[in-house]
Write a protein that holds these residues in place. Structure first.
Motif, PDB file in Angstrom:
ATOM      1  N   UNK A 113       0.817  -1.227   0.000  1.00  0.00           N
ATOM      2  CA  UNK A 113       0.000   0.000   0.000  1.00  0.00           C
ATOM      3  C   UNK A 113       0.844   1.268   0.000  1.00  0.00           C
ATOM      4  N   UNK A 114       2.055   1.197   0.550  1.00  0.00           N
ATOM      5  CA  UNK A 114       2.852   2.439   0.644  1.00  0.00           C
ATOM      6  C   UNK A 114       3.887   2.548  -0.471  1.00  0.00           C
ATOM      7  N   UNK A 115       3.920   1.551  -1.350  1.00  0.00           N
ATOM      8  CA  UNK A 115       4.891   1.619  -2.453  1.00  0.00           C
ATOM      9  C   UNK A 115       4.567   2.828  -3.330  1.00  0.00           C
ATOM     10  N   UNK A 116       5.569   3.668  -3.603  1.00  0.00           N
ATOM     11  CA  UNK A 116       5.355   4.835  -4.470  1.00  0.00           C
ATOM     12  C   UNK A 116       4.581   5.950  -3.775  1.00  0.00           C
ATOM     13  N   UNK A 117       4.481   5.873  -2.453  1.00  0.00           N
ATOM     14  CA  UNK A 117       3.718   6.864  -1.692  1.00  0.00           C
ATOM     15  C   UNK A 117       4.355   8.248  -1.771  1.00  0.00           C
TER      16      UNK A 117
END
Ligand SMILES: Nc1ncnc2c1ncn2[C@@H]1O[C@H](COP(=O)(O)OP(=O)(O)OP(=O)(O)O)[C@@H](O)[C@H]1O
Ligand SMILES: O=C(O)C1=C[C@@H](O)[C@@H](O)[C@H](O)C1
Ligand SMILES: [Mg+2]
Length: 172
Positions: A113-117
């Motif tokens: 979910x936080x990849x590329x956040x």
């Protein structure tokens, strides 16, 4: 019955990417009340969060966030906070009079979910390690302000939302 004058207000707190915004929107729809996301309110009024952090710093952001939380609580409905709202003592005080739900998520589940956040506090190397450290730092505050906890790690968002709705209806 829920009246428009007095909506079934509830607040969602929890770490970054726990699902406060996505689950909160579904809870509001089921309860037929307004949905307010305080991050989105701040962005609408003051511009992108990374720019606020870069130009004015975190403390300034927390002031804007506290004002957004106060306004949202006056309006009522389902209110999703930013992950760090509980770090501010004034915001925690505002929450004392309201039903607050703590959404948790495991590090395993949050990794995708936080990849590329674009969240400024996760910028730099190893965002997952940063996410874990920040969650641990804040866990006591989430516990302090909340009256119940739901885990979002491995279950569909709508199911979690339905459980929160059932819990909120029991609180009346
Ligand atoms: N139960 C779930 N299962 C799978 N994916 C989920 C679940 N809950 C949220 N997500 C996904 O995780 C991402 C982050 O969710 P969301 O933006 O709602 O988190 P948040 O808690 O509001 O984060 P922030 O603190 O940054 O505001 C979204 O892409 C969303 O679709
Ligand atoms: O956990 C945090 O401190 C933050 C979470 C986001 O929701 C935003 O409020 C902002 O990126 C800060
Ligand atoms: Mg959010």
């Amino acid at each position: 019955m829920t009246s428009e004058a007095e909506p079934l207000t509830l607040v969602l707190v929890g770490p970054m990417a726990a699902g406060k915004t996505s689950v909160g929107r579904r809870v509001a729809r089921r309860l037929r009340v307004a949905f307010i996301d305080t991050d989105k309110r701040v962005v609408a009024e003051h511009g992108p969060i990374p720019a606020i952090f870069a130009e004015h710093g975190e403390e300034y952001f927390r002031d804007l966030e506290r004002a957004a939380v106060a306004a949202a609580l006056t309006e009522g409905g389902v209110i999703s906070l930013g992950g760090g709202a509980v770090t501010d003592a004034g915001t925690r005080e505002l929450l004392r009079a309201h039903p607050v739900v703590f959404l948790t998520v495991s590090a395993d589940a949050v990794a995708d979910r936080i990849r590329g956040s674009s969240r400024p506090l996760l910028a730099g190397e190893d965002p997952l390690a940063r996410w874990q450290a920040i969650f641990e730092e804040r866990r006591g505050w989430y516990d302090e302000v909340s009256s119940t906890t739901f885990d979002t790690s491995r279950r569909p968002m709508q199911r979690i939302a339905d459980e929160i709705v059932a819990w909120r209806r029991e609180q009346r």
